[in-house]
Design an enzyme around this catalytic site. Structure first.
Site, PDB file in Angstrom:
ATOM      1  N   ARG A   1      -8.982   8.504  -1.194  1.00 59.40           N
ATOM      2  CA  ARG A   1     -10.339   9.354  -0.219  1.00 59.40           C
ATOM      3  C   ARG A   1     -10.819  10.525  -0.826  1.00 59.40           C
ATOM      4  NH1 ARG A   1      -7.263   6.152   3.640  1.00 59.40           N
ATOM      5  NH2 ARG A   1      -8.733   5.125   5.003  1.00 59.40           N
TER       6      ARG A   1
ATOM      7  N   ASN B   1       0.763  -1.105  -0.080  1.00 62.12           N
ATOM      8  CA  ASN B   1       0.077   0.085  -0.053  1.00 62.12           C
ATOM      9  C   ASN B   1       0.923   1.268  -0.164  1.00 62.12           C
ATOM     10  OD1 ASN B   1      -1.591   2.318   0.722  1.00 62.12           O
ATOM     11  ND2 ASN B   1      -3.201   0.908   1.566  1.00 62.12           N
TER      12      ASN B   1
ATOM     13  N   ARG C   1       4.983  18.195   1.073  1.00 63.18           N
ATOM     14  CA  ARG C   1       5.856  19.242   0.479  1.00 63.18           C
ATOM     15  C   ARG C   1       5.359  19.792  -0.814  1.00 63.18           C
ATOM     16  NH1 ARG C   1      11.544  20.340   1.827  1.00 63.18           N
ATOM     17  NH2 ARG C   1      11.817  22.176   0.461  1.00 63.18           N
TER      18      ARG C   1
ATOM     19  N   HIS D   1      -5.510   3.595  -1.877  1.00 65.39           N
ATOM     20  CA  HIS D   1      -6.679   3.854  -1.094  1.00 65.39           C
ATOM     21  C   HIS D   1      -7.276   5.426  -1.326  1.00 65.39           C
ATOM     22  CE1 HIS D   1      -9.696   2.737   2.290  1.00 65.39           C
ATOM     23  NE2 HIS D   1     -10.208   3.884   1.914  1.00 65.39           N
TER      24      HIS D   1
ATOM     25  N   GLU E   1      -8.602   0.347  -3.159  1.00 64.13           N
ATOM     26  CA  GLU E   1      -9.709   0.286  -1.994  1.00 64.13           C
ATOM     27  C   GLU E   1     -10.233   1.616  -1.952  1.00 64.13           C
ATOM     28  OE1 GLU E   1      -6.443  -2.103   1.201  1.00 64.13           O
ATOM     29  OE2 GLU E   1      -7.149  -0.104   1.300  1.00 64.13           O
TER      30      GLU E   1
ATOM     31  N   HIS F   1      -3.916  11.850   0.465  1.00 71.21           N
ATOM     32  CA  HIS F   1      -2.608  11.319   0.018  1.00 71.21           C
ATOM     33  C   HIS F   1      -2.637  10.926  -1.104  1.00 71.21           C
ATOM     34  CE1 HIS F   1      -5.293   7.865   1.414  1.00 71.21           C
ATOM     35  NE2 HIS F   1      -4.987   8.145   2.769  1.00 71.21           N
TER      36      HIS F   1
ATOM     37  N   GLY G   1       1.082  -1.325   4.322  1.00 72.31           N
ATOM     38  CA  GLY G   1       1.543  -0.149   4.073  1.00 72.31           C
ATOM     39  C   GLY G   1       2.180   0.748   5.150  1.00 72.31           C
ATOM     40  N   HIS G   2       1.529   1.121   6.146  1.00 67.84           N
ATOM     41  CA  HIS G   2       2.288   2.084   7.164  1.00 67.84           C
ATOM     42  C   HIS G   2       3.440   1.507   7.904  1.00 67.84           C
ATOM     43  CE1 HIS G   2       2.336   5.295  10.396  1.00 67.84           C
ATOM     44  NE2 HIS G   2       2.535   4.486  10.770  1.00 67.84           N
TER      45      HIS G   2
ATOM     46  N   HIS H   1      -4.129  -4.478   8.054  1.00 63.33           N
ATOM     47  CA  HIS H   1      -4.219  -3.493   8.990  1.00 63.33           C
ATOM     48  C   HIS H   1      -3.319  -3.888  10.225  1.00 63.33           C
ATOM     49  CE1 HIS H   1      -5.872  -0.206  11.369  1.00 63.33           C
ATOM     50  NE2 HIS H   1      -6.399   0.239  10.312  1.00 63.33           N
ATOM     51  N   ASP H   2      -2.361  -3.059  10.340  1.00 66.88           N
ATOM     52  CA  ASP H   2      -1.325  -3.236  11.437  1.00 66.88           C
ATOM     53  C   ASP H   2      -0.687  -4.412  11.726  1.00 66.88           C
ATOM     54  OD1 ASP H   2      -2.403  -0.685  12.462  1.00 66.88           O
ATOM     55  OD2 ASP H   2      -3.366  -1.633  14.121  1.00 66.88           O
TER      56      ASP H   2
ATOM     57  N   THR I   1      -7.753   6.326   9.218  1.00 70.43           N
ATOM     58  CA  THR I   1      -7.422   5.009   8.542  1.00 70.43           C
ATOM     59  C   THR I   1      -8.670   4.189   8.744  1.00 70.43           C
ATOM     60  OG1 THR I   1      -6.003   3.179   8.278  1.00 70.43           O
ATOM     61  CG2 THR I   1      -6.482   3.805  10.356  1.00 70.43           C
TER      62      THR I   1
END
Length: 241
Positions: free
Chosen positions: A47, A9, A20, A45, A72, A52, A216-217, A193-194, A103
């Site tokens: 939004r 992701n 920036r 994903h 997503e 992002h 991703g994160h 997720h996580d 998220t």
């Protein structure tokens, strides 16, 4: 048994770029590099506020992604359905996130929203798009998901990640039971997720029928210290059960 695929992701790279202005990091190059380093899919994903991933990013990436492209989003919000229908990615993952969610933080109520999901999923599948729905590990919701016509479910794995260090066996137990049920109902299984380098290997070894993880994160955070190529390699090795 085939190893679960790693879909990277790249939302967080877009967050960094937007902070920036300009085009650094360049998402097209990021996606190319992730694939070159071994990622088997690219996930975005977008939004409605484009905080992002921008809608234009989806079209730019669709031109260059060589692996599986997973988009997503909430089909009830913004331009999600519009861009998915035009791009026709490998997979559309439907997520019921609210506009102000930092998220994704909940799965679908596949009973309450069954007719809506059934109609939406049918429309996407008729375009040749594989459809997955984001879902909590609740058996009644799994049964509801099967009635929507979805190809796959994506387990919302936050509770697994939160409880993993305290009691890993207990943390995954409900997911295992729901995965077995989903498999009997002909639903493919994704997870996200996580998930990170601490908990991913245990998940891969113990969650049956797992086809794909979207990360991703944590992966981007690890890449800051370990480098992107090395990090993707580590995540792929963690998936070897």
């Amino acid at each position: 048994m085939a190893l679960a695929k790693l879909s990277v992701n790249i939302n967080k790279f877009a967050t960094l770029r937007n902070a920036r202005g300009g085009n650094n990091p360049n998402l097209v190059q990021v996606a190319k590099d992730c694939e070159r380093f071994g990622a088997e899919g690219i996930t975005i994903h977008p939004r409605p506020d484009e905080r992002h991933i921008r809608y234009q990013d989806a079209f730019d990436l669709a031109k260059i992604v060589q692996t599986e492209f997973n988009i997503e989003g909430n089909p009830q919000k913004g331009r999600y359905l519009e861009i998915v229908k035009e791009i026709k990615p490998t997979q559309a993952t439907l997520v019921p996130d609210s506009d102000d969610a930092l998220t994704s933080n909940a799965g679908w109520d596949t009973i309450k929203h069954q007719e809506y999901l059934k109609n939406t999923i049918s429309e996407l599948k008729n375009l040749g798009i594989r459809v997955s729905i984001f879902i909590d590990p609740v058996k009644e919701l799994i049964e509801g998901a099967a009635k929507t016509g979805a190809d796959r479910i994506e387990f919302y794995t936050e509770s697994y990640a939160q409880n993993f260090k305290e009691d890993s066996k207990k943390a995954i137990q409900n997911y295992v039971e729901c995965a077995e049920l989903a498999h009997t109902l002909s639903l493919g299984i994704n997870a996200g997720h996580d998930l990170d380098l601490d908990n991913l290997n245990y998940l891969a070894k113990n969650l049956p029928h797992l086809k794909e993880v979207s990360i991703g994160h944590a992966l981007v955070c690890d890449a800051l210290y370990l480098g992107l190529e090395n990090t993707i390699g580590l995540y792929k090795r963690a998936l070897k059960s």
